[in-house]
Design an enzyme around this catalytic site. Structure first.
Site, mmCIF file in Angstrom:
data_model
loop_
_atom_site.group_PDB
_atom_site.id
_atom_site.type_symbol
_atom_site.label_atom_id
_atom_site.label_comp_id
_atom_site.label_asym_id
_atom_site.label_seq_id
_atom_site.Cartn_x
_atom_site.Cartn_y
_atom_site.Cartn_z
ATOM 1 N N LYS A 63 0.388 3.427 -2.937
ATOM 2 C CA LYS A 63 -0.789 4.295 -3.106
ATOM 3 C C LYS A 63 -0.399 5.775 -3.109
ATOM 4 C CE LYS A 63 -3.819 0.732 -1.231
ATOM 5 N NZ LYS A 63 -4.461 0.152 -0.049
ATOM 6 N N SER B 289 0.791 -1.240 0.000
ATOM 7 C CA SER B 289 0.000 0.000 0.000
ATOM 8 C C SER B 289 0.818 1.282 0.000
ATOM 9 C CB SER B 289 -0.944 0.021 1.192
ATOM 10 O OG SER B 289 -2.024 -0.845 0.940
ATOM 11 N N TYR C 242 -3.838 -2.321 -10.132
ATOM 12 C CA TYR C 242 -3.716 -2.192 -8.666
ATOM 13 C C TYR C 242 -2.798 -3.279 -8.070
ATOM 14 C CZ TYR C 242 -4.956 -2.344 -3.749
ATOM 15 O OH TYR C 242 -4.881 -2.378 -2.377
ATOM 16 N N VAL D 293 1.115 -3.765 3.791
ATOM 17 C CA VAL D 293 1.072 -5.059 4.483
ATOM 18 C C VAL D 293 2.322 -5.906 4.260
ATOM 19 C CG1 VAL D 293 -1.429 -5.407 4.804
ATOM 20 C CG2 VAL D 293 -0.342 -6.120 2.667
ATOM 21 N N TYR E 144 -4.562 3.753 7.969
ATOM 22 C CA TYR E 144 -5.925 3.218 8.153
ATOM 23 C C TYR E 144 -6.460 3.613 9.528
ATOM 24 C CZ TYR E 144 -3.421 0.572 4.685
ATOM 25 O OH TYR E 144 -2.616 0.237 3.646
HETATM 26 N N1 GLN Z 1 -2.374 -5.266 -2.006
HETATM 27 C C1 GLN Z 1 -2.910 -5.207 -0.671
HETATM 28 C C2 GLN Z 1 -4.406 -5.421 -0.674
HETATM 29 O O1 GLN Z 1 -5.068 -4.956 -1.532
HETATM 30 C C3 GLN Z 1 -2.536 -3.900 -0.070
HETATM 31 C C4 GLN Z 1 -3.039 -3.724 1.334
HETATM 32 C C5 GLN Z 1 -2.083 -3.020 2.244
HETATM 33 O O2 GLN Z 1 -0.884 -2.918 2.017
HETATM 34 N N2 GLN Z 1 -2.611 -2.584 3.341
HETATM 35 O O3 GLN Z 1 -4.960 -6.042 0.186
#
Ligand code: GLN
Length: 308
Positions: free
Chosen positions: A66, A63, A190, A260, A242
């Site tokens: 992003k 993420s 994505y 993650v 988050y």
């Molecule tokens: N690719 C992961 C997902 O869509 C990214 C989530 C994350 O890093 N929090 O679940």
């Protein structure tokens, strides 16, 4: 300030605790990563680099991507992006669907999964899927000043195979008219953006423009305007972790974005870009030791945006 001593001190203070937290296992390929790894790199706005731990080992940025895809989308679509994505913290998990119904398919911010999926859809307004991925990789190589950056295809495939939740989010938003392209194409972009592999050294270099008013202080080139960099930092501070964003601001006090894969990119405006990595996650899906390392860093440097 001796920043090499700071990172060495952090790495040694945390050495006994390596392996804490829980590695993400809902993406099977990520579950294979050795949880005992730890790395930290500081790249200062005057181009000095200080690393400790496994700073040359690539990990899945997930993420954290992003932030960079949002930067690309803002470059293409400008402020119209905000008609389709909000700018408020969600207070819910990264992959939550609950607010989407109340808010008519408009995700709360670009850093939760739903928001990042809309951002991919916006980028697909200017590129075909393969070109969009290519443009993203080019952008990341440029920012990291490293042509070796690559997408880990095994991670992208692993997530494609298990991505039911993201597919649901995309279809739900499509039902509200907030996704204009084919769901499989949007998710293809994505999943590939998330699967980019980087070291903490490369990631801290790539984030440097956010610490330097939007310009790369080493090459001198402008990446975004100063006001855009400031606003991306504001979103990272309020939404980058988050439902752990408030706690991250409380303990660390820097704009930051987690993934993650266990990485975190943090920005100390006017001072440095910092990347940390440790695969074990806390309850809300952010790197456990990475967060602790950044808390130690701001305690030792006085770099919190809220004061020393
Ligand atoms: N690719 C992961 C997902 O869509 C990214 C989530 C994350 O890093 N929090 O679940």
């Amino acid at each position: 300030m001796d920043l090499q001593a700071v990172v060495d001190d952090i790495a040694s203070a945390l050495s006994e605790r390596r392996g804490e937290g829980k590695v993400a296992d809902y993406i099977p390929q990520l579950a294979k990563v050795d949880p005992k790894q730890f790395a930290i790199t500081i790249t200062t706005v005057d181009g000095q680099v200080f690393s400790a731990g496994d700073a040359e080992t690539p990990f899945s940025i997930q993420s954290i991507s992003k932030v960079f895809m949002l930067t690309l989308a803002l470059g293409q679509a400008g402020e119209t992006v905000w008609k389709r994505v909000g700018r408020e913290p969600s207070g819910t998990a990264f992959n939550s669907i609950v607010q989407l119904e109340q808010e008519h398919g408009i995700p709360r911010n670009p850093f939760i999964n739903a928001g990042a999926i809309v951002i991919c859809d916006i980028v697909l307004g200017s590129y075909k899927p393969k070109e969009a991925i290519g443009e993203y990789v080019r952008f990341m190589r440029y920012l990291a000043d490293d042509d070796m950056l690559t997408i880990d295809r095994a991670v992208a495939m692993s997530e494609t195979a298990t991505g039911s939740r993201n597919t649901a989010l995309a279809n739900f938003m499509r039902s509200f008219g907030n996704l204009h392209h084919d769901v499989a194409h949007v998710l293809g972009v994505y999943f590939h953006q998330c699967a980019l592999a980087m070291t903490t050294r490369q990631l801290s270099r790539a984030g440097l423009f956010l610490a330097a008013q939007g310009a790369d202080p080493i090459s001198g080139y402008s990446v975004v305007s100063a006001s855009r960099a400031r606003r991306i930092n504001a979103l990272m501070l309020t939404c980058g972790h988050y439902d752990g964003s408030g706690d991250f601001a409380f303990h660390v006090g820097l704009p930051g974005k987690s993934g993650v894969g266990g990485g975190i990119l943090a920005v100390a405006p006017g001072k440095a870009s910092i990347a940390v990595w440790s695969p074990g996650l806390n309850k809300v899906g952010n790197s456990a030791l990475g967060t602790l390392a950044l808390e130690m860093l701001t305690n030792q440097t006085g770099w919190s945006v809220f004061g020393a």
